[in-house]
Motif scaffolding. Structure first.
Motif, PDB file in Angstrom:
ATOM      1  N   ARG A   1       0.626  -1.365  -0.014  1.00 18.71           N
ATOM      2  CA  ARG A   1       0.159   0.057  -0.043  1.00 18.71           C
ATOM      3  C   ARG A   1       0.777   1.285   0.106  1.00 18.71           C
ATOM      4  NH1 ARG A   1      -4.997  -0.018   3.574  1.00 18.71           N
ATOM      5  NH2 ARG A   1      -3.909   1.762   4.218  1.00 18.71           N
ATOM      6  N   HIS A   2       2.035   1.145   0.027  1.00 20.92           N
ATOM      7  CA  HIS A   2       3.072   2.375   0.114  1.00 20.92           C
ATOM      8  C   HIS A   2       3.549   2.571  -1.165  1.00 20.92           C
ATOM      9  CE1 HIS A   2       3.263   1.818   4.406  1.00 20.92           C
ATOM     10  NE2 HIS A   2       3.324   0.746   4.023  1.00 20.92           N
ATOM     11  N   ARG A   3       3.660   3.904  -1.470  1.00 21.24           N
ATOM     12  CA  ARG A   3       4.211   4.703  -2.725  1.00 21.24           C
ATOM     13  C   ARG A   3       5.895   5.068  -2.224  1.00 21.24           C
ATOM     14  NH1 ARG A   3      -0.776   7.093  -2.087  1.00 21.24           N
ATOM     15  NH2 ARG A   3      -2.166   7.425  -4.034  1.00 21.24           N
ATOM     16  N   ILE A   4       6.519   4.410  -3.341  1.00 23.01           N
ATOM     17  CA  ILE A   4       7.862   4.644  -3.272  1.00 23.01           C
ATOM     18  C   ILE A   4       8.197   5.590  -4.655  1.00 23.01           C
ATOM     19  CG2 ILE A   4      10.252   3.579  -3.329  1.00 23.01           C
ATOM     20  CD1 ILE A   4       8.593   2.886  -0.966  1.00 23.01           C
ATOM     21  N   TYR A   5       8.815   6.762  -4.247  1.00 17.96           N
ATOM     22  CA  TYR A   5       9.077   7.893  -5.104  1.00 17.96           C
ATOM     23  C   TYR A   5      10.755   7.754  -5.418  1.00 17.96           C
ATOM     24  CZ  TYR A   5       4.503   9.600  -4.145  1.00 17.96           C
ATOM     25  OH  TYR A   5       3.177   9.487  -3.963  1.00 17.96           O
ATOM     26  N   SER A   6      10.888   7.826  -6.750  1.00 12.80           N
ATOM     27  CA  SER A   6      12.532   7.896  -7.315  1.00 12.80           C
ATOM     28  C   SER A   6      13.056   9.140  -7.211  1.00 12.80           C
ATOM     29  CB  SER A   6      12.315   7.244  -8.612  1.00 12.80           C
ATOM     30  OG  SER A   6      11.617   7.942  -9.736  1.00 12.80           O
ATOM     31  N   HIS A   7      14.051   9.177  -7.336  1.00  9.70           N
ATOM     32  CA  HIS A   7      14.869  10.614  -7.702  1.00  9.70           C
ATOM     33  C   HIS A   7      14.256  11.216  -9.016  1.00  9.70           C
ATOM     34  CE1 HIS A   7      18.053  13.650  -7.718  1.00  9.70           C
ATOM     35  NE2 HIS A   7      18.322  13.355  -9.053  1.00  9.70           N
ATOM     36  N   ARG A   8      13.856  10.362  -9.958  1.00 12.07           N
ATOM     37  CA  ARG A   8      12.990  11.055 -11.141  1.00 12.07           C
ATOM     38  C   ARG A   8      11.597  11.632 -10.618  1.00 12.07           C
ATOM     39  NH1 ARG A   8       8.528   9.048 -13.605  1.00 12.07           N
ATOM     40  NH2 ARG A   8       8.185   9.601 -15.739  1.00 12.07           N
ATOM     41  N   ASP A   9      10.802  11.040  -9.669  1.00 13.79           N
ATOM     42  CA  ASP A   9       9.784  11.616  -9.390  1.00 13.79           C
ATOM     43  C   ASP A   9       9.998  12.879  -8.356  1.00 13.79           C
ATOM     44  OD1 ASP A   9       7.605   9.549 -10.097  1.00 13.79           O
ATOM     45  OD2 ASP A   9       8.541   8.269  -8.545  1.00 13.79           O
ATOM     46  N   ARG A  10      11.077  12.902  -7.606  1.00 10.15           N
ATOM     47  CA  ARG A  10      11.364  14.264  -6.888  1.00 10.15           C
ATOM     48  C   ARG A  10      11.655  15.328  -7.821  1.00 10.15           C
ATOM     49  NH1 ARG A  10      15.820  16.806  -5.507  1.00 10.15           N
ATOM     50  NH2 ARG A  10      15.609  17.767  -3.479  1.00 10.15           N
ATOM     51  N   THR A  11      12.378  14.929  -8.856  1.00 13.91           N
ATOM     52  CA  THR A  11      12.846  15.864  -9.789  1.00 13.91           C
ATOM     53  C   THR A  11      11.781  16.584 -10.334  1.00 13.91           C
ATOM     54  OG1 THR A  11      15.046  15.015 -10.101  1.00 13.91           O
ATOM     55  CG2 THR A  11      14.271  16.610 -11.746  1.00 13.91           C
ATOM     56  N   ARG A  12      10.706  15.470 -10.722  1.00 12.34           N
ATOM     57  CA  ARG A  12       9.505  15.914 -11.388  1.00 12.34           C
ATOM     58  C   ARG A  12       8.721  17.015 -10.578  1.00 12.34           C
ATOM     59  NH1 ARG A  12       8.064  13.464 -16.329  1.00 12.34           N
ATOM     60  NH2 ARG A  12       5.813  13.481 -15.931  1.00 12.34           N
TER      61      ARG A  12
END
Length: 142
Positions: free
Chosen positions: A48-59
Motif C-alpha cells: 500500500r506504500h508509494r515509493i518515489y524515485s529521484h526522477r519523481d522528486r525532480t518532476r
C-alpha cells in the motif's frame, strides 16, 4: 529545465516516501497524490506504500517551480514530460520560452485590467465622497 537540477547533490538511486517529499517541499501528501493523479509523478508501489524515485522528486521540484511561476498544470506537465525526452534540450527550452511568453502576455493583460478596475474604483470612491460632503456638510454622516 534541466538546469533546474543544478545544486541537487542527492544520489540518483535514493528513494523517498510521500511523507519525506511532503516535508522537503512543504506541501501536503494530498497535493503529491493530486500530481500523481495528473500523471506528473509515477511512484512504484510496495503493497500500500508509494515509493518515489529521484526522477519523481525532480518532476515534483519542476512542477512546484512551474506553479510558483503561475503556469497552468497542463503546461507544466508538457514541460516536465519534455524533460525526459533525451539529451537535446533545445526543443524543451524553446517550448519553455513559448510558455513563458504566453504567460507573460496573460499577466500583462491582467495587470492592465486591474489598473482599469482600480481607476474605476477611485472614480466611484471620489464621487461617493463628493456626494457625502454635499449631502452632509461638516461630516455629519458616518
Amino acid at each position: 529545465m534541466q538546469a533546474a537540477l543544478e545544486g541537487d547533490s542527492r544520489p540518483v538511486s535514493v528513494n523517498y516516501t510521500i511523507t519525506e517529499l511532503a516535508q522537503e517541499f512543504e506541501i501536503t501528501p494530498r497535493a503529491i497524490r493530486f500530481y500523481e493523479d495528473l500523471g506528473l509523478l509515477q511512484p512504484r508501489r510496495e503493497g500500500r506504500h508509494r515509493i518515489y524515485s529521484h526522477r519523481d522528486r525532480t518532476r515534483l521540484k519542476l512542477t512546484l517551480r512551474g506553479k510558483r511561476l503561475g503556469l497552468p498544470l497542463q503546461d507544466i506537465k508538457q514541460l516536465v514530460d519534455m524533460y525526459e525526452t533525451g539529451t537535446d534540450t533545445r526543443p524543451q527550452l524553446e517550448a519553455f520560452i513559448q510558455v513563458l511568453q504566453a504567460h507573460r502576455r496573460q499577466l500583462a493583460q491582467q495587470l492592465d485590467d486591474i489598473r482599469v478596475t482600480l481607476a474605476e474604483i477611485d472614480e466611484h470612491e471620489s464621487r461617493c465622497r463628493q456626494l457625502l460632503e454635499k449631502s452632509f456638510p461638516g461630516g455629519e454622516a458616518a
